[in-house]
Design an enzyme around this catalytic site. Structure first.
Site, short mmCIF file in Angstrom:
data_model
loop_
_atom_site.label_atom_id
_atom_site.label_comp_id
_atom_site.label_asym_id
_atom_site.label_seq_id
_atom_site.Cartn_x
_atom_site.Cartn_y
_atom_site.Cartn_z
N ASP A 30 0.82 -1.21 0.00
CA ASP A 30 0.00 0.00 0.00
C ASP A 30 0.85 1.27 0.00
O ASP A 30 2.00 1.26 0.43
CB ASP A 30 -0.89 -0.01 1.26
CG ASP A 30 -2.05 0.96 1.12
OD1 ASP A 30 -2.63 1.31 2.16
OD2 ASP A 30 -2.35 1.37 -0.02
C1 LIG Z 1 -3.61 -1.64 -6.18
C2 LIG Z 1 -2.74 -1.53 -4.96
C3 LIG Z 1 -1.59 -2.49 -4.95
C4 LIG Z 1 -2.22 -0.12 -4.85
C5 LIG Z 1 -1.75 0.18 -3.45
O1 LIG Z 1 -1.37 1.54 -3.38
P1 LIG Z 1 -2.54 2.59 -3.41
O2 LIG Z 1 -2.98 2.82 -4.79
O3 LIG Z 1 -3.62 2.16 -2.45
O4 LIG Z 1 -1.84 3.94 -2.92
P2 LIG Z 1 -2.46 4.91 -1.84
O5 LIG Z 1 -2.81 4.08 -0.62
O6 LIG Z 1 -1.33 5.89 -1.56
O7 LIG Z 1 -3.66 5.56 -2.45
MG LIG Z 2 -4.02 2.43 -0.59
#
Ligand SMILES: CC(C)CCOP(=O)(O)OP(=O)(O)O
Ligand SMILES: [Mg+2]
Length: 239
Positions: A16
């Protein structure tokens, strides 16, 4: 330092923080996702080097379809490009690849590529890489219930025969020799499971890293593994 004999068998990762990583640098989300793939490759290499048996990564949740279409399309293309680019490496590193999640909503080209990489790597005996795409913990439990209900309806089993292993056998993690993660790592500071594994996390050690996924490298992984090796796992026992 790390002790080889205390290495977890199965590590699961919620990768994440890719978009926040990009936003902090004034880059588009796609750059974050691309940086995330690079961090993913590093982690796979480390798991092979350190003898981790199963690595599961949460790559796309059933709940991620609500994102802007452009981002979802970008991710689907990235998965396709990423798998194609790794095909030779999977064979060279003897990596077995399984994809869990509902494939029906994925682009047909990606569905075909998934079938191909699972077929090509089926007999590999090194790291077992499980990639969760269009997966969620609740989806997995629902599909397991449907399979068991069908077996009862077909007269193959009686309701009172259903036990924990009946469920375990129907969960999509039944593809792995070690279906239950010993360690779950979630990056970017969020302290939640976000409908990833639910049943499988019953006695999993949780580790949360403040690093955004693209920044999660060897030092971060060592920190998570050292923390894991210091844990005393009681599985509900020891008064
Ligand atoms: C699709 C998944 C692996 C992406 C994880 O990062 P994210 O897009 O949730 O990024 P953010 O939490 O910073 O929005
Ligand atoms: Mg995310």
């Amino acid at each position: 330092g790390l002790r080889r004999e205390l290495m977890p068998e199965h590590v699961a990762v919620i990768m994440d923080g890719n978009r926040r990583w990009a936003r902090m640098r004034g880059l588009p989300s796609g750059s974050g996702y691309e940086a995330g793939i690079r961090a993913f490759r590093v982690l796979v290499e480390l798991c092979c080097k350190w003898g981790i048996r199963v690595l599961t990564v949460f790559a796309f949740s059933s709940d991620n379809w609500v994102r802007p279409k452009m981002e979802v399309d970008f991710l689907m293309n990235l998965f396709e490009k990423g798998i194609k680019a790794e095909l030779d490496n999977f064979m060279r590193e003897d990596i077995k690849v399984s994809i869990i999640g509902d494939p029906s909503k994925l682009p047909t080209s990606l569905q075909r590529l998934i079938a191909r990489v699972e077929k090509n790597t089926k007999h590999n005996t090194g790291l077992h890489l499980v990639v969760a795409v269009n997966y969620s913990g609740k989806y997995d439990i629902v599909q397991a219930c449907q399979s068991i209900a069908q077996k009862v309806k077909d007269g193959l089993i009686e309701p009172e025969e259903i036990n924990e292993s009946s469920i375990e056998q129907e969960l999509e993690t039944n593809c792995a020799e070690y279906p239950y993660p010993d360690l779950l790592i979630r990056t970017s500071g969020e302290l939640r499971v976000s409908n990833f594994f639910l049943w499988q996390l019953a006695y999993t050690e949780l580790f949360f890293s403040k690093s955004h996924w693209p920044d999660f490298g060897e030092a971060d992984f060592v920190e998570a593994l050292v923390s894991f090796q210091q844990r005393q796992r009681r599985y509900g026992g020891y008064k």
